[in-house]
Design a protein around this motif. Structure first.
Motif, short mmCIF file in Angstrom:
data_model
loop_
_atom_site.label_atom_id
_atom_site.label_comp_id
_atom_site.label_asym_id
_atom_site.label_seq_id
_atom_site.Cartn_x
_atom_site.Cartn_y
_atom_site.Cartn_z
N TRP A 91 28.36 -41.85 34.48
CA TRP A 91 29.31 -40.74 34.59
C TRP A 91 30.35 -40.67 33.47
CZ3 TRP A 91 31.04 -43.13 39.82
CH2 TRP A 91 31.96 -44.16 39.62
N GLY A 92 30.19 -41.46 32.43
CA GLY A 92 31.11 -41.38 31.30
C GLY A 92 32.30 -42.31 31.45
N ARG A 93 33.19 -42.28 30.48
CA ARG A 93 34.33 -43.20 30.45
C ARG A 93 35.60 -42.63 31.07
NH1 ARG A 93 33.34 -47.64 27.53
NH2 ARG A 93 31.51 -47.65 26.16
N LYS A 96 38.39 -39.01 35.66
CA LYS A 96 38.32 -37.87 36.56
C LYS A 96 37.29 -36.82 36.15
CE LYS A 96 43.12 -38.33 38.09
NZ LYS A 96 44.43 -37.65 38.26
N VAL A 97 36.88 -36.84 34.88
CA VAL A 97 35.94 -35.83 34.39
C VAL A 97 34.57 -36.47 34.21
CG1 VAL A 97 35.42 -34.20 32.55
CG2 VAL A 97 37.81 -34.62 33.21
N ASP A 98 33.57 -35.89 34.85
CA ASP A 98 32.23 -36.45 34.75
C ASP A 98 31.62 -36.14 33.39
OD1 ASP A 98 32.30 -37.51 37.28
OD2 ASP A 98 31.51 -35.70 38.23
N GLY A 99 30.94 -37.12 32.82
CA GLY A 99 30.24 -36.95 31.56
C GLY A 99 28.88 -37.62 31.63
N ASP A 104 25.10 -33.96 32.59
CA ASP A 104 23.85 -33.27 32.22
C ASP A 104 23.04 -32.90 33.45
OD1 ASP A 104 24.51 -33.55 29.56
OD2 ASP A 104 23.30 -35.36 29.27
N HIS A 105 23.01 -33.80 34.42
CA HIS A 105 22.26 -33.54 35.65
C HIS A 105 22.83 -32.34 36.40
CE1 HIS A 105 19.70 -34.47 39.06
NE2 HIS A 105 20.76 -34.50 39.86
N GLY A 113 20.42 -23.29 40.47
CA GLY A 113 21.11 -22.67 41.59
C GLY A 113 21.57 -23.65 42.64
N LYS A 114 21.70 -24.93 42.28
CA LYS A 114 22.13 -25.96 43.22
C LYS A 114 23.58 -26.34 42.97
CE LYS A 114 17.49 -27.99 43.42
NZ LYS A 114 16.68 -29.23 43.18
N LEU A 115 24.24 -26.85 44.01
CA LEU A 115 25.63 -27.29 43.88
C LEU A 115 25.69 -28.61 43.10
CD1 LEU A 115 26.96 -26.59 47.49
CD2 LEU A 115 27.43 -25.27 45.40
N PRO A 116 26.75 -28.81 42.33
CA PRO A 116 26.87 -30.07 41.57
C PRO A 116 27.12 -31.26 42.49
CG PRO A 116 28.90 -28.82 41.42
CD PRO A 116 27.89 -27.92 42.11
N LEU A 117 26.74 -32.43 42.04
CA LEU A 117 27.00 -33.66 42.76
C LEU A 117 28.24 -34.33 42.20
CD1 LEU A 117 23.35 -35.09 42.87
CD2 LEU A 117 24.57 -33.90 44.70
N SER A 118 28.97 -35.05 43.05
CA SER A 118 30.16 -35.76 42.61
C SER A 118 29.89 -37.27 42.66
CB SER A 118 31.36 -35.43 43.50
OG SER A 118 31.21 -36.02 44.79
N ARG A 119 30.81 -38.03 42.15
CA ARG A 119 30.66 -39.48 42.16
C ARG A 119 30.57 -40.02 43.59
NH1 ARG A 119 34.87 -41.40 37.36
NH2 ARG A 119 34.38 -39.69 35.93
N ASP A 120 31.23 -39.32 44.51
CA ASP A 120 31.23 -39.76 45.91
C ASP A 120 29.86 -39.59 46.57
OD1 ASP A 120 33.90 -40.43 45.76
OD2 ASP A 120 34.59 -38.48 46.49
N ASP A 121 28.95 -38.89 45.89
CA ASP A 121 27.62 -38.69 46.46
C ASP A 121 26.69 -39.88 46.19
OD1 ASP A 121 28.00 -36.10 47.56
OD2 ASP A 121 27.93 -35.27 45.53
#
Length: 407
Positions: A91-93, A96-99, A104-105, A113-121
């Motif tokens: 998820w990058g360095r 709070k901002v995913d990288g 990319d995913h 057309g799918k919702l993004p995933l977060s780190r909590d997933d």
């Protein structure tokens, strides 16, 4: 910096290396382990890979008609899944901002057309596969012999530390969100996993290399520093050092000595010593900036630590006390100082500016502290200053008195 290419003219013929052996033992034990980072999608229960179904390509030795041979890359027809080396690859360095892969995913999911995933997933865990103790010992012996051969010195003393030292008793502000003993000297290491083979490696060093265990209440680097100071006193009388310290610990740079830093930058293109020559430290010392951080040696480096603290040892003159400092501020205030008296005056003025009414805080042990700026400065001095022997009574107050600086 006082690195000297012709350092050999400043040592006795029978000079001895003095190793701060805590870090080499730790690194050797860690090198015998393989960490496996597993990232699991909570919703599906499936492991997420950096690369899935990657073809396995091998170099195959092919004989030439003239009797020679060459290597060719051959697709084996087999596949493997490549895991992430670390969380930053996932998820990058940024906090709070995913990288990296996750960003990319999520772009691909957006297109679909799918919702993004977060780190909590995701659930993240690290598993350790421990190798044989012989591998760890081999690494340790190789490191030592490489340094001995490079410096051309075979005599050596090895120092390791055990248990807490006198700094663990010092009052430092508690981390209120975590409670006791978080806030104690070196508290950041409480949750750090130690390599499984570490004790076995240390036991081997004591048994086979006759490594010396630091006395109760003292750190290994403190004992190493004492050797350095003893050597410095000999140097002032004879022009020759009896000992060369071998340590990557920046605390050792605060004492007059002859020291070799065996650090090799793992990310460098060429695996060479970052500090190819020993440093001859004598007296006041100097400071310099590198990549936004202040570095240095001698008394100036020690006083600089009083203004910036040490994140590795988890003490700070300002953290959780409502004021701020920083490397650049400390460098600008101290770098131009030409005498001990001038440098001490700078430190005193900074503490007076920070804490004109003193400091009040709850310590890591639950006690309520109410200190003047001078008492607090003296406390931080104890965190930074490496005792130069069992009878060393040096304090911040004694330095002020010696240099006639008003406290």
């Amino acid at each position: 910096m006082p690195a000297i290419k012709d350092w050999k003219k400043f040592v006795e013929d029978d000079v001895t290396l003095v190793f701060d052996f805590d870090t080499p033992c730790y690194n050797a034990a860690a090198a015998a382990e393989t960490s496996v980072l597993r990232i699991i999608n909570k919703d599906t229960g499936q492991e997420v890979f950096k690369e899935e179904n990657k073809p396995i390509i091998k170099n195959i030795k092919v004989e030439d008609e003239d009797g020679g041979f060459h290597f060719e890359k051959v697709d084996t027809g087999e596949f493997e899944n490549i895991r992430f080396k670390n969380v930053s690859e996932f998820w990058g360095r940024k906090k709070k901002v995913d990288g990296e892969w996750l960003a990319d995913h999520n772009l691909n999911r957006k297109v679909e057309g799918k919702l993004p995933l977060s780190r909590d997933d995701f659930t993240i865990s690290t598993e350790y596969q421990v190798g044989d103790i012989s591998h760890a010992i081999h690494n340790l012996k190789l490191k030592v012999e490489t340094i001995k051969e490079y410096l051309g010195v075979q005599k050596a003393i090895y120092i390791i530390g055990e248990g807490e030292n006198h700094r663990h008793k010092l009052p430092l502000p508690i981390c209120e969100d975590r409670g006791s003993p978080y806030g104690q000297y070196k508290w950041g290491r409480l949750d750090t996993r130690r390599p499984e083979l570490l004790q076995e490696v240390r036991d081997w060093a004591k048994r086979s290399l006759k490594a010396i265990v630091a006395p109760d209440g003292y750190e290994a680097d403190e004992v190493v520093t004492a050797y350095g100071w003893k050597s410095h006193l000999h140097y002032k009388k004879t022009g020759k050092h009896k000992y060369i310290l071998v340590s990557i610990d920046k605390d050792a740079m605060g004492t007059s000595c002859l020291i070799f830093n065996p650090y090799i930058n793992p990310s460098a293109d060429k695996k060479v010593w970052e500090h190819p020559y020993p440093y001859l430290i004598d007296g006041l010392g100097s400071l310099y900036m590198k990549n936004g951080s202040v570095k240095g040696e001698g008394w100036l480096w020690l006083f600089c630590q009083m203004l910036i603290g040490d994140s590795s040892d988890c003490y700070s003159p300002t953290s959780r006390l409502g004021v701020t400092g920083g490397d650049t501020n400390a460098y600008l205030k101290l770098a131009g100082c030409k005498t001990m008296r001038e440098a001490l005056s700078v430190v005193c003025d900074q503490y007076k500016e920070w804490f004109p009414e003193g400091v009040k805080f709850t310590s890591w042990d639950g006690t309520e502290q109410d200190m003047t700026w001078l008492e607090w400065a003296s406390n931080i001095f104890k965190c930074a200053y490496m005792l130069r022997g069992k009878n060393d009574q040096t304090s911040f107050g004694s330095l002020l008195e010696r240099c006639e600086v008003d406290g």
